[in-house]
Design a protein around this motif. Structure first.
Motif, short mmCIF file in Angstrom:
data_model
loop_
_atom_site.label_atom_id
_atom_site.label_comp_id
_atom_site.label_asym_id
_atom_site.label_seq_id
_atom_site.Cartn_x
_atom_site.Cartn_y
_atom_site.Cartn_z
N ARG A 173 0.86 -1.18 0.00
CA ARG A 173 0.00 0.00 0.00
C ARG A 173 0.90 1.23 0.00
O ARG A 173 1.92 1.27 0.69
CB ARG A 173 -0.92 0.01 1.22
N VAL A 174 0.47 2.22 -0.77
CA VAL A 174 1.26 3.46 -0.89
C VAL A 174 0.56 4.55 -0.08
O VAL A 174 -0.64 4.79 -0.25
CB VAL A 174 1.38 3.90 -2.36
N VAL A 175 1.31 5.17 0.80
CA VAL A 175 0.73 6.24 1.60
C VAL A 175 0.66 7.50 0.74
O VAL A 175 1.68 8.14 0.46
CB VAL A 175 1.57 6.50 2.87
N PHE A 179 -4.94 8.31 3.42
CA PHE A 179 -5.09 6.86 3.47
C PHE A 179 -4.15 6.18 2.49
O PHE A 179 -3.88 6.70 1.40
CB PHE A 179 -6.54 6.47 3.16
N PRO A 180 -3.69 5.00 2.83
CA PRO A 180 -2.84 4.23 1.92
C PRO A 180 -3.66 3.66 0.78
O PRO A 180 -4.81 3.29 0.95
CB PRO A 180 -2.27 3.13 2.82
N VAL A 181 -3.05 3.61 -0.40
CA VAL A 181 -3.74 3.13 -1.61
C VAL A 181 -3.12 1.81 -2.04
O VAL A 181 -1.88 1.72 -2.14
CB VAL A 181 -3.62 4.17 -2.74
N PRO A 182 -3.93 0.78 -2.31
CA PRO A 182 -3.39 -0.51 -2.75
C PRO A 182 -2.60 -0.37 -4.05
O PRO A 182 -2.99 0.37 -4.96
CB PRO A 182 -4.64 -1.37 -2.94
N VAL A 193 11.00 2.88 -5.72
CA VAL A 193 10.23 1.70 -6.13
C VAL A 193 9.13 2.17 -7.10
O VAL A 193 8.43 3.16 -6.83
CB VAL A 193 9.59 1.00 -4.92
N GLN A 194 8.98 1.45 -8.21
CA GLN A 194 7.89 1.77 -9.14
C GLN A 194 6.73 0.83 -8.85
O GLN A 194 6.89 -0.39 -8.80
CB GLN A 194 8.33 1.60 -10.59
N VAL A 195 5.56 1.42 -8.60
CA VAL A 195 4.38 0.63 -8.29
C VAL A 195 3.25 0.99 -9.27
O VAL A 195 3.23 2.06 -9.87
CB VAL A 195 3.92 0.85 -6.85
N SER A 207 10.74 3.94 -0.65
CA SER A 207 10.34 2.75 0.08
C SER A 207 9.67 3.09 1.40
O SER A 207 8.80 2.34 1.89
CB SER A 207 11.52 1.81 0.33
N GLU A 208 10.02 4.26 1.97
CA GLU A 208 9.42 4.60 3.25
C GLU A 208 7.96 4.99 3.12
O GLU A 208 7.25 5.12 4.14
CB GLU A 208 10.20 5.75 3.91
N HIS A 209 7.50 5.19 1.87
CA HIS A 209 6.08 5.48 1.65
C HIS A 209 5.24 4.24 1.43
O HIS A 209 4.05 4.33 1.17
CB HIS A 209 5.91 6.43 0.44
#
Length: 212
Positions: A173-175, A179-182, A193-195, A207-209
């Motif tokens: 999940r990305v902050v 709210f964090p997003v899947p 990191v690429q998501v 990565s800390e996010h």
């Protein structure tokens, strides 16, 4: 060269008669009462005049003698005149009454017609224009962000990921905001990191996010 072009209508013929016989016919004001049988006198005097036909002459004479100004001139004590303006017999009471009645009926017809036209204009109410229907603006679907497949859970525990254990294909999940997003990891580099978010959007984050 004498003008031999035929006169086309009653108005032109009356004007011609006024010019030819000014002591008998007048263009303005009350007209003089005409001698009975004056049509025959006119036909004889204009027999060689190519500009006037008998048919048009009769029509013009009828129009002249039925005009309001002619009927107004038929009064007691008035004498009828011939083409040269010579007075003849006096008007009879019968002719005077007939002229008054004809004048009254003619005016009534005209005034009735005017009243009808005025009434029709007054009753003709303009239809109120319908207010333009406001078209519902089409939603710009493309401009709206797609809803996430899974609504973020506000009170879900946030567990920070270990950057050393991140791998491609991992669900995280990305902050972003409150709210964090899947998202799914697509690439792991030394610096970030690429998501891919569930909306399909590709983003690069630190990565800390990322949380589990």
């Amino acid at each position: 060269m004498e003008n031999t072009e035929k006169l086309k209508n009653s108005k032109e013929i009356v004007a011609y008669l006024v010019e030819k016989f000014p002591a008998c016919f007048v263009a303005e004001g009350e007209a003089k009462p005409l001698k009975i049988g004056i049509f025959q006198d006119l036909a004889e005097r204009l027999a060689d005049d190519a500009r006037v036909s008998k048919t048009m002459l009769r029509s013009a004479l009828r129009q002249y003698t039925s005009s309001w100004r002619y009927l107004h001139g038929l009064k007691a004590g008035q004498a009828r005149v011939d083409l040269d303006g010579n007075p003849g017999e006096l008007l009879t009471e019968e002719h005077i009454e007939h002229a008054k009645q004809a004048l009254k009926e003619s005016k009534e017809r005209v005034f009735a017609s005017r009243r009808t036209n005025t009434k029709e204009k007054d009753e003709k109410v303009k239809k109120p224009r319908r207010p333009a229907v406001r078209k519902t603006e089409k939603a710009d679907v493309a401009a709206k962000p797609k809803a996430a497949a899974k609504a973020p859970v506000a009170d879900a525990p946030l567990v920070k990921v270990d950057a050393a254990t991140l791998k491609v294909g991992q669900d995280v999940r990305v902050v972003m905001g409150k709210f964090p997003v899947p998202a799914t990891i697509k690439e792991v580099t030394k610096d970030d990191v690429q998501v891919q978010l569930q909306t399909g959007m590709m983003v690069r984050v630190k990565s800390e996010h990322l949380v589990l």
